[in-house]
Design a protein around this motif. Structure first.
Motif, short mmCIF file in Angstrom:
data_model
loop_
_atom_site.label_atom_id
_atom_site.label_comp_id
_atom_site.label_asym_id
_atom_site.label_seq_id
_atom_site.Cartn_x
_atom_site.Cartn_y
_atom_site.Cartn_z
N LYS A 118 0.83 -1.22 0.00
CA LYS A 118 0.00 0.00 0.00
C LYS A 118 0.87 1.27 0.00
CE LYS A 118 -4.44 -1.53 1.67
NZ LYS A 118 -4.41 -2.70 0.87
N HIS A 119 2.13 1.12 0.42
CA HIS A 119 3.02 2.28 0.45
C HIS A 119 3.79 2.39 -0.86
CE1 HIS A 119 6.03 -0.74 1.01
NE2 HIS A 119 5.35 -1.23 2.04
N ASN A 179 3.51 3.62 -7.66
CA ASN A 179 3.44 4.81 -6.79
C ASN A 179 2.25 5.68 -7.15
OD1 ASN A 179 5.74 4.04 -5.45
ND2 ASN A 179 7.11 5.41 -6.55
N CYS A 202 -0.90 4.45 -5.59
CA CYS A 202 -1.00 4.39 -4.12
C CYS A 202 -2.03 5.40 -3.62
CB CYS A 202 0.34 4.77 -3.50
SG CYS A 202 1.50 3.45 -3.45
#
Ligand code: ADP
Length: 481
Positions: A419-420, A457, A460
């Motif tokens: 999730k990061h 990214n 996210c």
């Protein structure tokens, strides 16, 4: 039929709020968090009315006759103003000391000598607002400029408000000499180590820590770090003592404002499934800045020129990057010594471009054009810049601390289900280590894996959704106390 439950009313106090007054991430948070919380709470935002705020543009109007505040044997006139912007009511505090100065806090490298008085007046105006409208349940304060308000709430027995104090940056504490206590209208009884006394001076940040019902800071990593000597800036003992009321709640970014699919400040839009627009943004930016070579990786730095942001470390390695076949664009303002050093380096190195100043549009163009974001901060409570960069498909290179540690994990342990975000991380704050991280980026740039990272990214969730859940729980818990 059930009556709809009345929303809790919150007053959110901050010394800067985008778009009215911004010098850093606090302004972004004070804009986006109340907006995100407004679905669940009735939330008003209060800020100082600085000289630079455009009253006409935002239809900011006085709301009632001025009143005076007695403080330290002097009387100060205060006039409150209001406006509604994007559905939120903003209350502005005007007073000669606050509003007739050029800067928010002082000229570069300095704070105004009377900042304690200026922000004490702001806090006393906050109390007036709370007294006038008894429907407020929560006062949410941010950083030292508002830290006196929780103490004043406790002093005023007519107020039954619960207070939250958020630490955005412990390095700025509002330290003033002992005589200031009298000037800001506080009794000498506060001059002891469990209240405002700090090595013979007074420390306004301590008022927030000691007297607020709850303290939050902007990442759970930073919440741990500030309880240690390395990051506690002298307040680690006090924070350990108050740790049961200290919570780490990660900041988010306004994902509508920072959206490469629709951002009006960038020339070409793009999505996580098609990065062509990003390539065009890079070309447009290179043309604009005079940097040459769209095939070379573009590194960007966006931030305040202060020790915290690691600008000194970056300056140390800049000249060694001449042989690397890269371009670097730097946007920022701050301490003059860094500007002078940077200008000197830039005059001798055609692969580096410097924009000195604060410029929202240029920052967006850089997020969109960059391949890598340099964020070598010595410490970072949360950091928004790395999250914005990831949203624009720009891989962050970060020192593994605070909010950077929480939001950016090493690309070497890439997990598509995480999730990061992922980027290049390093742990030792040394020039050779930062240079090595840059070399890794140059290698990564040549591989298709860079696009995999970018797409991950960009997808996210850096929005405020999770933080809003945490703040909602916190406000409701406080209400029950
Ligand atoms: P901090 O609050 O410590 O300054 P953050 O990373 O939390 O750092 O937030 C910085 C915010 O300010 C980001 O929105 C970044 O884009 C913006 N910013 C920083 N410097 C500039 C500048 N010179 N011009 C425009 N925006 C800037």
């Amino acid at each position: 039929m059930h009556k709809k439950a009345k929303k809790l009313k919150v007053l959110f106090a901050s010394s800067e709020v985008y778009p009215f007054a911004k010098s850093g991430g606090l302004a972004d948070v004070a804009y986006a968090l109340p907006k995100a919380l407004s679905k669940k709470f009735e939330i008003n935002v209060i800020l100082p009315l600085y000289a630079s705020i455009d009253i006409d543009k935002y239809y900011i109007k006085p709301v009632r006759p001025s009143f005076s505040v007695e403080m330290g044997g002097k009387s100060y006139d205060i006039l409150l103003h209001k406006c509604r912007h994007e559905g939120i009511i903003y209350i502005f505090v005007q007073s000669e000391r606050i509003s007739e100065k050029e800067y928010f806090y002082g000229p570069p490298d300095q704070g105004y000598a009377d900042n304690a008085v200026r922000f004490a007046l702001f806090c006393r105006a906050i109390i007036e607002v709370l007294k006038e409208d008894s429907s407020y349940t929560i006062l949410h304060c941010n950083d030292w400029q508002t830290a006196l308000a929780p103490l004043l709430v406790k002093e005023d027995l007519s107020l039954h408000i619960k207070t939250v104090f958020t630490i955005h940056n412990l390095a700025y504490q509002g330290i003033f000499d002992r005589d200031t206590l009298d000037e800001i209208g506080l009794s000498p009884g506060y001059f002891h180590s469990e209240a405002l006394e700090y090595y013979g001076a007074i420390n306004l940040m301590k008022a927030g820590i000691v007297y607020a019902d709850s303290i939050t800071t902007v990442s759970s990593e930073y919440a741990k770090e500030i309880q240690t000597q390395v990051f506690g800036c002298g307040l680690e003992g006090l924070l350990v003592y108050h740790r049961t009321k200290l919570h780490g709640i990660l900041n988010g970014i306004d994902t509508e404002f920072f959206d490469p699919q629709s951002d009006p400040l960038i020339s070409h839009h793009y999505t996580p499934s098609d990065l062509d627009g990003k390539k065009s943004d890079k070309k447009a930016f290179l043309k604009y800045s005079g940097l040459k070579g769209a095939q070379k990786p573009l590194f960007v730095f966006i931030g305040r020129f202060t020790e915290q942001k690691g600008i000194s470390l970056l300056i140390e390695i800049l000249e060694q990057t001449a042989s690397l076949e890269i371009n670097i664009a730097i946007l920022g303002e701050g301490e003059i010594r860094y500007r002078t050093q940077l200008e000197q380096i830039v005059s001798l190195n055609s692969h580096i471009h410097l924009f000195f100043g604060y410029d929202e549009e240029t920052s967006h163009r850089l997020y969109a054009a960059g391949d890598f974001l340099l964020m070598p901060s010595f410490f970072e409570p949360c950091g928004l810049t790395q999250m914005i960069a990831m949203r624009y498909g720009t891989v962050p290179i970060v020192h593994n601390v605070g909010g950077l540690k929480q939001t950016v994990h090493s690309y070497k342990i890439f997990d598509p289900g995480a999730k990061h975000g992922f980027g290049i991380t390093y742990s030792e704050q040394k020039p050779e280590v930062l240079l090595d991280a840059l070399l890794k980026a140059v290698k990564l740039y040549k591989t298709p894996f860079l696009e995999t990272l970018n797409l991950h990214n960009m997808r996210c969730d850096f929005s405020w959704t999770k933080s809003v859940e945490a703040y909602t729980a916190l406000y409701h818990n406080l209400e029950q106390l």
